[in-house]
Each structure stands twice: as structure tokens, then as C-alpha cells.
Write an enzyme that holds these catalytic residues in place. Sequence first.
Site, PDB file in Angstrom:
ATOM      1  N   GLN A 111      52.448  66.939  46.722  1.00  0.00           N
ATOM      2  CA  GLN A 111      53.812  67.376  46.394  1.00  0.00           C
ATOM      3  C   GLN A 111      53.881  68.763  45.726  1.00  0.00           C
ATOM      4  O   GLN A 111      54.850  69.499  45.929  1.00  0.00           O
ATOM      5  CB  GLN A 111      54.500  66.335  45.506  1.00  0.00           C
ATOM      6  CG  GLN A 111      54.603  64.962  46.148  1.00  0.00           C
ATOM      7  CD  GLN A 111      55.103  63.881  45.181  1.00  0.00           C
ATOM      8  OE1 GLN A 111      55.979  64.095  44.372  1.00  0.00           O
ATOM      9  NE2 GLN A 111      54.520  62.693  45.277  1.00  0.00           N
TER      10      GLN A 111
ATOM     11  N   ASP B 132      53.322  59.446  36.837  1.00  0.00           N
ATOM     12  CA  ASP B 132      54.738  59.635  36.520  1.00  0.00           C
ATOM     13  C   ASP B 132      55.428  58.383  35.982  1.00  0.00           C
ATOM     14  O   ASP B 132      56.443  58.488  35.295  1.00  0.00           O
ATOM     15  CB  ASP B 132      55.490  60.114  37.774  1.00  0.00           C
ATOM     16  CG  ASP B 132      55.069  61.511  38.218  1.00  0.00           C
ATOM     17  OD1 ASP B 132      54.296  62.164  37.501  1.00  0.00           O
ATOM     18  OD2 ASP B 132      55.526  61.942  39.298  1.00  0.00           O
TER      19      ASP B 132
ATOM     20  N   CYS C  86      51.839  73.490  34.350  1.00  0.00           N
ATOM     21  CA  CYS C  86      52.960  73.791  35.216  1.00  0.00           C
ATOM     22  C   CYS C  86      52.860  75.253  35.658  1.00  0.00           C
ATOM     23  O   CYS C  86      53.167  76.152  34.874  1.00  0.00           O
ATOM     24  CB  CYS C  86      54.244  73.542  34.420  1.00  0.00           C
ATOM     25  SG  CYS C  86      55.677  73.430  35.461  1.00  0.00           S
TER      26      CYS C  86
ATOM     27  N   GLU D 236      50.275  49.867  48.461  1.00  0.00           N
ATOM     28  CA  GLU D 236      51.017  51.107  48.743  1.00  0.00           C
ATOM     29  C   GLU D 236      51.746  50.946  50.081  1.00  0.00           C
ATOM     30  O   GLU D 236      51.120  50.690  51.101  1.00  0.00           O
ATOM     31  CB  GLU D 236      50.040  52.294  48.792  1.00  0.00           C
ATOM     32  CG  GLU D 236      50.594  53.593  49.389  1.00  0.00           C
ATOM     33  CD  GLU D 236      51.780  54.194  48.652  1.00  0.00           C
ATOM     34  OE1 GLU D 236      51.657  54.505  47.458  1.00  0.00           O
ATOM     35  OE2 GLU D 236      52.852  54.343  49.292  1.00  0.00           O
TER      36      GLU D 236
ATOM     37  N   LYS E 178      55.470  65.364  33.572  1.00  0.00           N
ATOM     38  CA  LYS E 178      55.017  64.509  34.682  1.00  0.00           C
ATOM     39  C   LYS E 178      54.500  65.375  35.827  1.00  0.00           C
ATOM     40  O   LYS E 178      55.271  65.885  36.639  1.00  0.00           O
ATOM     41  CB  LYS E 178      56.146  63.576  35.103  1.00  0.00           C
ATOM     42  CG  LYS E 178      56.491  62.628  33.934  1.00  0.00           C
ATOM     43  CD  LYS E 178      57.362  61.488  34.316  1.00  0.00           C
ATOM     44  CE  LYS E 178      57.680  60.574  33.128  1.00  0.00           C
ATOM     45  NZ  LYS E 178      56.554  59.829  32.579  1.00  0.00           N
ATOM     46  N   THR E 179      53.197  65.547  35.866  1.00  0.00           N
ATOM     47  CA  THR E 179      52.549  66.443  36.830  1.00  0.00           C
ATOM     48  C   THR E 179      51.249  65.829  37.354  1.00  0.00           C
ATOM     49  O   THR E 179      50.672  64.945  36.721  1.00  0.00           O
ATOM     50  CB  THR E 179      52.190  67.783  36.166  1.00  0.00           C
ATOM     51  OG1 THR E 179      51.358  67.499  35.031  1.00  0.00           O
ATOM     52  CG2 THR E 179      53.411  68.559  35.706  1.00  0.00           C
ATOM     53  N   ALA E 180      50.784  66.369  38.486  1.00  0.00           N
ATOM     54  CA  ALA E 180      49.486  65.956  39.017  1.00  0.00           C
ATOM     55  C   ALA E 180      48.376  66.411  38.068  1.00  0.00           C
ATOM     56  O   ALA E 180      47.321  65.771  37.968  1.00  0.00           O
ATOM     57  CB  ALA E 180      49.287  66.556  40.404  1.00  0.00           C
ATOM     58  N   ALA E 181      48.638  67.529  37.366  1.00  0.00           N
ATOM     59  CA  ALA E 181      47.656  68.023  36.393  1.00  0.00           C
ATOM     60  C   ALA E 181      47.464  66.993  35.276  1.00  0.00           C
ATOM     61  O   ALA E 181      46.341  66.782  34.791  1.00  0.00           O
ATOM     62  CB  ALA E 181      48.131  69.345  35.814  1.00  0.00           C
TER      63      ALA E 181
ATOM     64  N   ALA F 251      49.081  60.298  43.873  1.00  0.00           N
ATOM     65  CA  ALA F 251      48.067  61.076  43.152  1.00  0.00           C
ATOM     66  C   ALA F 251      47.339  60.212  42.114  1.00  0.00           C
ATOM     67  O   ALA F 251      46.106  60.228  42.016  1.00  0.00           O
ATOM     68  CB  ALA F 251      48.738  62.264  42.470  1.00  0.00           C
TER      69      ALA F 251
ATOM     70  N   CYS G 233      57.374  67.429  37.558  1.00  0.00           N
ATOM     71  CA  CYS G 233      57.176  68.868  37.380  1.00  0.00           C
ATOM     72  C   CYS G 233      58.448  69.559  36.886  1.00  0.00           C
ATOM     73  O   CYS G 233      59.166  70.197  37.667  1.00  0.00           O
ATOM     74  CB  CYS G 233      56.688  69.524  38.668  1.00  0.00           C
ATOM     75  SG  CYS G 233      56.104  71.196  38.314  1.00  0.00           S
TER      76      CYS G 233
END
Length: 417
Positions: free
Chosen positions: A47, A299, A342, A39, A307-310, A17, A165
Amino acid sequence: MTPSNQRCSVAIIGGGAAGITAAAVLRKRAPQLSVTIVEPSSTHDYQPAWTLVGAGEYDVATTRRRLKAVLPAGVSLIQQRAHSFEPTSNRVQLEDGSILEYEQLIVAAGLQTNWQLIDGLVDTLGKNGVCSNYSYDTAPYTWECVQGMQNGRALFTQPPMPIKCPGAPQKILYMAADHFKRKGRKVELGFCNAGPAIFGVPFYAKALMQVVKHYGIATHFGYNLVAVNGPGKEAVFETTVDGMKIRHIEKFDMLHVTPPQSAPDFIKNSPLADAAGFVAVNKHSLQSTLFPNVFALGDCAGTANSKTAAAVRAQAPIMVSNLLALRMGSALSAQYDGYASCPLTTSVGKIILAEFGYDGVVMPSFAADPRKPARRYWHLKKRFLPWLYWNQMLMGNTGPDWHAKREYPDTLPSISP
Ligand SMILES: Cc1cc2nc3c(=O)[nH]c(=O)nc-3n(C[C@H](O)[C@H](O)[C@H](O)COP(=O)(O)OP(=O)(O)OC[C@H]3O[C@@H](n4cnc5c(N)ncnc54)[C@H](O)[C@@H]3O)c2cc1C
């Protein structure tokens, strides 16, 4: 044959992400720069939807796309693992022994899931009622377990922080509880959390304890899962009392495990790491505190946000602004406030949308009291956010962003999960 070395303006380690979003924002703002992503995986996962997969609300196959399908145009890809960092000479050594030289480096390698730290888990995961939403391969089995529970005891675990998350271990707990309730099944529910509270932000934790009460869930705080005997249906937890470690054996019929997580070993063992093993960065500018031409986000960054994609969506434009400012010799003025979001599924159909920044400052996007479970946020999580991720964020469009510090009364609103 000796592998050949490569050079680029900006090297990005990790194509998850954070890596893809950062590359896309960078390409939009500075198309003249050569950008290379390192990568190892040939696929890219969304996720956040794995939680819904475990509740039978999402098809796991749609959470995965080919990496090349999300790679921003004009960005080069080196399909292998970064092995080690040599920041004093601006080099990254790759797994095949070759070197990638850079002018600036972005580290975005995520968190490492350490399944092997729980004795017996690897052998039993995916059978014997032992499941986890924390991987693409295992999330569908969670739903099998939930469906299969007619009665008995279901335990849900949460390891010590940090984890991706932090709300995810309890999201599946509430959705499973809701399923059992709707089907009239008598299932004894337990939440075994290595941490001291249901959620790290007290403002939301009070509301979540009402959800716990609604479903009659037994909570065990300071309970850390250390071993699993799948065929024997026993989980071993460790608690610490007066400095002494005590082991407790709990019987289960279903066990949802959230694995222990950490900074990736190759970062932990590098000159870029802070004491906890994450990339040492300034929590506002996301610039390394040790090597000025190094940045980190997502993250693996040593920042105290959730620790989130947001969080990645908020961090990427800030980190890129600062990286470009540094190239121009300007001050690094863009500041990340620790924002993360979250979406806590309190049932199949409702969500408490917990949005907050550093030090637990409540920062909702919408004015309504965010502690109240709402159906509109369910649609946001299930439909809008996946669309936003694949079609906007990964393309470098990180808006819209309405989050703001807002005040609410101390008294809880009525909580109806
Ligand atoms: C079950 C679950 C539920 C979640 N729910 C939510 C939610 O509701 N909302 C939300 O915002 N977030 C949620 N998240 C968290 C979110 O998915 C992560 O925070 C986000 O993916 C972080 O992005 P990242 O790029 O830092 O890490 P990742 O997306 O994990 O990407 C890291 C990448 O680095 C690569 N990498 C690792 N080692 C190396 C190496 N040596 N060299 C090169 N590359 C390497 C990996 O292959 C990977 O592709 C959830 C996560 C899980 C697992």
C-alpha cells in the site's frame, strides 16, 4: 456438508503486512509450531506505493502480488474471513461457520476504510475529478486528475484520526503542487483537514508548514468532509464552532479524498476490543490486556503509534519474542517504543523522512536533520523500501533498524521542497 473445524498452535487473523511478517518471523524462530493464517483475499498489496501511483511515479500493477507468493513456507492458509472471536474458549469462528482452535492468537486485520460514511462518495469516486490514493483500484485515477488539471481548484481532504499513514493525505498534495508548478499551471490548492494541525508531531509540523507556504496552499483545519456532489463539483465540509455543527460548501475541479477509517467491525464488536474498537493491548508488549494468549500488531492494534508498515516492521520481532516467552513461561521483556516512519514527499524528488515514537519522540535512523527535504530519501522510498518489504520484511528479516532518539536545534533548517 458441515464445514470441518481446524486446530493450530498459533492462529493469525489477517494476511496483510502485519500478518505475513509475524508469520515469517515466527516460522524462523519456532519452526516446530503450526501456524495458520486466516485471510479472505487472494492477493497482497504494498500500500505505501499507492501514494507514488497517484503522482504517476509508480506502476500500480507492481504493488500487488498473489497472496500465495508471499505466504511463508510451512504456514497454512484458510482463505476466508474470520467472523467472530471466542477468546475464553480459544476459538475463532470463520465465515463458513467452522471453528479454528488455537493455543495463541495474533490479530492483524488492519483498518477498515469507510467510504460510505461520506454521502455521495461511492457513486462519484473514480469520476468527476474525485479520486483517492487509498485503494488499488482508485489510485491510478488520481494521476489522471493531476495530469488533467490545467487550472481551477484542487482540494485534498484528511478525515479524523486514526488513518493508515497519517502523512499520506498531504504527500499527494505536495506532489500535485510540484507538478502544477513545473508545468506552469495556475491551480488553487486547498488542504481540508478534520484535525487541528498539519501533522501530529510538532517537530515535523513546523517544517511542513514551510512546505505549505512554499506552494501557497490554503489550509483549513477542523474541516471534515461529509458529502460530495461529483457532477455538481461540490464538497460539503462540517466544522464545529461553540459545539454547533456548521456546513460549508466548497467548489472543486479536483478532489482527492482520504476516506474515514476505523477498527474492523468484527473486532469492534468482539470481546477483544478496547473502547475505540481496536484490539486492547499493552502498548509495549503488544499482548492483550484482556486475554493473555492473544496478541495484536499492525493497524488494528490499540496502540497510539502512527499506523504504518514501518511500525509493523518494528513490532513484529517484539510481538513474536513476547509470544514465545509466554509459551516458555518467561517474562515478556521485549518492548515496542512506538516507532513509525512516514516518508513525506515534499515534491516529486524530495522527502522529509519523519521518524518518531510514542508521544512524538523524534527517532530518526540517520543523524542528519530529518526536517530537511532530501533527494536520497526519495530513492529510499521509491526503490529501497519496496525491495525491503517484499524481499526482507515479508520473509521475516525485519532489520536493519538504526532508529534512535536524537536531539536537534529548535531553529528550522532551510526548507527547500
Ligand atoms: C495510501 C497509503 C499510503 C501509505 N504509505 C505508507 C508509507 O509511506 N509508509 C508506511 O510505512 N506505511 C504506509 N501505509 C500504511 C501501511 O500500508 C499499513 O500501515 C500496513 O499495511 C498495515 O499492515 P496491516 O497488516 O496491519 O494491515 P493491512 O496490510 O491492511 O492488512 C490487513 C489484512 O487483514 C485482512 N482482513 C480484514 N478483515 C479480515 C477478517 N475478518 N478476517 C481475516 N482477515 C481479514 C485484510 O484482507 C488484509 O489483508 C500507507 C497506506 C496507504 C493506504
